[in-house]
Design a protein around this motif. Sequence first.
Motif, PDB file in Angstrom:
ATOM      1  N   ALA A 249      -0.174 -21.725   3.687  1.00  0.00           N
ATOM      2  CA  ALA A 249      -1.332 -21.462   4.544  1.00  0.00           C
ATOM      3  C   ALA A 249      -1.472 -19.963   4.842  1.00  0.00           C
ATOM      4  CB  ALA A 249      -1.198 -22.236   5.851  1.00  0.00           C
ATOM      5  N   LEU A 250      -0.396 -19.212   4.632  1.00  0.00           N
ATOM      6  CA  LEU A 250      -0.430 -17.767   4.882  1.00  0.00           C
ATOM      7  C   LEU A 250      -1.219 -17.047   3.795  1.00  0.00           C
ATOM      8  CD1 LEU A 250       3.357 -17.184   5.656  1.00  0.00           C
ATOM      9  CD2 LEU A 250       1.481 -17.215   7.319  1.00  0.00           C
ATOM     10  N   ARG A 251      -1.710 -15.863   4.140  1.00  0.00           N
ATOM     11  CA  ARG A 251      -2.284 -15.005   3.103  1.00  0.00           C
ATOM     12  C   ARG A 251      -1.175 -14.658   2.118  1.00  0.00           C
ATOM     13  NH1 ARG A 251      -5.629 -11.292   7.199  1.00  0.00           N
ATOM     14  NH2 ARG A 251      -7.519 -12.539   7.184  1.00  0.00           N
ATOM     15  N   PRO A 252      -1.520 -14.523   0.839  1.00  0.00           N
ATOM     16  CA  PRO A 252      -0.492 -14.193  -0.142  1.00  0.00           C
ATOM     17  C   PRO A 252       0.297 -12.935   0.208  1.00  0.00           C
ATOM     18  CG  PRO A 252      -2.447 -14.931  -1.271  1.00  0.00           C
ATOM     19  CD  PRO A 252      -2.806 -14.818   0.194  1.00  0.00           C
ATOM     20  N   SER A 253      -0.342 -11.967   0.831  1.00  0.00           N
ATOM     21  CA  SER A 253       0.355 -10.729   1.184  1.00  0.00           C
ATOM     22  C   SER A 253       1.447 -10.953   2.234  1.00  0.00           C
ATOM     23  CB  SER A 253      -0.640  -9.682   1.686  1.00  0.00           C
ATOM     24  OG  SER A 253      -1.290 -10.155   2.856  1.00  0.00           O
TER      25      SER A 253
ATOM     26  N   ALA B 242      -8.964 -20.696  -3.450  1.00  0.00           N
ATOM     27  CA  ALA B 242      -9.512 -21.984  -3.900  1.00  0.00           C
ATOM     28  C   ALA B 242      -8.987 -23.138  -3.043  1.00  0.00           C
ATOM     29  CB  ALA B 242      -9.159 -22.211  -5.361  1.00  0.00           C
ATOM     30  N   ASN B 243      -7.796 -22.989  -2.503  1.00  0.00           N
ATOM     31  CA  ASN B 243      -7.217 -24.047  -1.677  1.00  0.00           C
ATOM     32  C   ASN B 243      -7.648 -23.991  -0.214  1.00  0.00           C
ATOM     33  OD1 ASN B 243      -5.736 -25.534  -3.573  1.00  0.00           O
ATOM     34  ND2 ASN B 243      -4.171 -23.943  -3.611  1.00  0.00           N
ATOM     35  N   LEU B 244      -8.283 -22.906   0.206  1.00  0.00           N
ATOM     36  CA  LEU B 244      -8.694 -22.791   1.612  1.00  0.00           C
ATOM     37  C   LEU B 244      -9.571 -23.951   2.082  1.00  0.00           C
ATOM     38  CD1 LEU B 244      -9.441 -19.030   2.327  1.00  0.00           C
ATOM     39  CD2 LEU B 244      -7.678 -20.454   3.336  1.00  0.00           C
TER      40      LEU B 244
ATOM     41  N   ARG C 197      -7.510 -27.029   2.726  1.00  0.00           N
ATOM     42  CA  ARG C 197      -6.551 -26.883   3.816  1.00  0.00           C
ATOM     43  C   ARG C 197      -7.241 -26.770   5.174  1.00  0.00           C
ATOM     44  NH1 ARG C 197      -1.525 -25.736   4.032  1.00  0.00           N
ATOM     45  NH2 ARG C 197      -1.323 -25.140   1.867  1.00  0.00           N
ATOM     46  N   GLU C 198      -8.277 -25.952   5.257  1.00  0.00           N
ATOM     47  CA  GLU C 198      -8.865 -25.630   6.550  1.00  0.00           C
ATOM     48  C   GLU C 198     -10.152 -26.394   6.851  1.00  0.00           C
ATOM     49  OE1 GLU C 198      -9.259 -21.391   6.669  1.00  0.00           O
ATOM     50  OE2 GLU C 198      -7.091 -21.098   6.823  1.00  0.00           O
ATOM     51  N   ARG C 199     -10.816 -26.856   5.827  1.00  0.00           N
ATOM     52  CA  ARG C 199     -12.089 -27.558   6.030  1.00  0.00           C
ATOM     53  C   ARG C 199     -12.139 -28.759   5.095  1.00  0.00           C
ATOM     54  NH1 ARG C 199     -15.823 -24.413   8.827  1.00  0.00           N
ATOM     55  NH2 ARG C 199     -17.496 -25.637   7.935  1.00  0.00           N
ATOM     56  N   PRO C 200     -11.356 -29.794   5.398  1.00  0.00           N
ATOM     57  CA  PRO C 200     -11.295 -30.943   4.490  1.00  0.00           C
ATOM     58  C   PRO C 200     -12.648 -31.602   4.253  1.00  0.00           C
ATOM     59  CG  PRO C 200     -10.052 -31.359   6.512  1.00  0.00           C
ATOM     60  CD  PRO C 200     -10.490 -29.932   6.558  1.00  0.00           C
ATOM     61  N   GLU C 201     -13.541 -31.513   5.247  1.00  0.00           N
ATOM     62  CA  GLU C 201     -14.872 -32.110   5.053  1.00  0.00           C
ATOM     63  C   GLU C 201     -15.647 -31.356   3.973  1.00  0.00           C
ATOM     64  OE1 GLU C 201     -15.445 -28.758   7.816  1.00  0.00           O
ATOM     65  OE2 GLU C 201     -13.951 -30.348   7.741  1.00  0.00           O
TER      66      GLU C 201
ATOM     67  N   ALA D  27     -21.681 -20.968   0.641  1.00  0.00           N
ATOM     68  CA  ALA D  27     -21.134 -21.123   1.992  1.00  0.00           C
ATOM     69  C   ALA D  27     -19.611 -21.060   1.963  1.00  0.00           C
ATOM     70  CB  ALA D  27     -21.600 -22.442   2.598  1.00  0.00           C
ATOM     71  N   SER D  28     -19.017 -21.718   0.993  1.00  0.00           N
ATOM     72  CA  SER D  28     -17.566 -21.712   0.884  1.00  0.00           C
ATOM     73  C   SER D  28     -17.057 -20.312   0.552  1.00  0.00           C
ATOM     74  CB  SER D  28     -17.118 -22.702  -0.193  1.00  0.00           C
ATOM     75  OG  SER D  28     -15.719 -22.735  -0.268  1.00  0.00           O
ATOM     76  N   ALA D  29     -17.710 -19.633  -0.377  1.00  0.00           N
ATOM     77  CA  ALA D  29     -17.284 -18.277  -0.764  1.00  0.00           C
ATOM     78  C   ALA D  29     -17.376 -17.321   0.419  1.00  0.00           C
ATOM     79  CB  ALA D  29     -18.121 -17.777  -1.931  1.00  0.00           C
ATOM     80  N   SER D  30     -18.401 -17.473   1.239  1.00  0.00           N
ATOM     81  CA  SER D  30     -18.537 -16.608   2.415  1.00  0.00           C
ATOM     82  C   SER D  30     -17.363 -16.794   3.369  1.00  0.00           C
ATOM     83  CB  SER D  30     -19.839 -16.899   3.155  1.00  0.00           C
ATOM     84  OG  SER D  30     -20.930 -16.539   2.369  1.00  0.00           O
ATOM     85  N   ARG D  31     -16.981 -18.047   3.602  1.00  0.00           N
ATOM     86  CA  ARG D  31     -15.850 -18.317   4.492  1.00  0.00           C
ATOM     87  C   ARG D  31     -14.552 -17.776   3.910  1.00  0.00           C
ATOM     88  NH1 ARG D  31     -19.143 -22.388   5.831  1.00  0.00           N
ATOM     89  NH2 ARG D  31     -18.581 -23.822   4.188  1.00  0.00           N
ATOM     90  N   VAL D  32     -14.386 -17.921   2.594  1.00  0.00           N
ATOM     91  CA  VAL D  32     -13.172 -17.414   1.944  1.00  0.00           C
ATOM     92  C   VAL D  32     -13.104 -15.895   2.083  1.00  0.00           C
ATOM     93  CG1 VAL D  32     -12.037 -17.085  -0.301  1.00  0.00           C
ATOM     94  CG2 VAL D  32     -12.892 -19.345   0.357  1.00  0.00           C
TER      95      VAL D  32
END
Length: 113
Positions: free
Chosen positions: A12-16, A54-56, A59-63, A100-105
């Motif tokens: 769930a962490l940022r890769p960095s 791609a997994n965000l 993980r964060e918005r299952p809907e 919409a998904s890309a904006s959130r990512v």
Amino acid sequence: MDVERVTGELYALRPSEFTAVRDAYVAEARRAKDKSAARAIAALRRPPLAVWAANLPARERPEEAARFLALGEALREAHRTLDGERLREAGRVGPRLRRASASRVRLRSGASV
């Protein structure tokens, strides 16, 4: 140490942030003499940014992830049955959902994904 919980937290962490936190968990497991947990956690690899991003949604918005899955199923069915109207509808929904998904990512990652 609960390796499954730690794995979920790490991915769930940022890769960095991944490697430093993983290494801290490995050290904690070693201090606790939990060799199997230390080995399992040490084997976890930092995900590339694209994979993490791609997994965000899942993980964060299952809907939102469910909407992507439904769109994929609708596209498969429309292609299978050669249903032009359903293909056009999916063609209208898909780009909006992806934008919409890309904006959130982008907001979450702090990068231009």
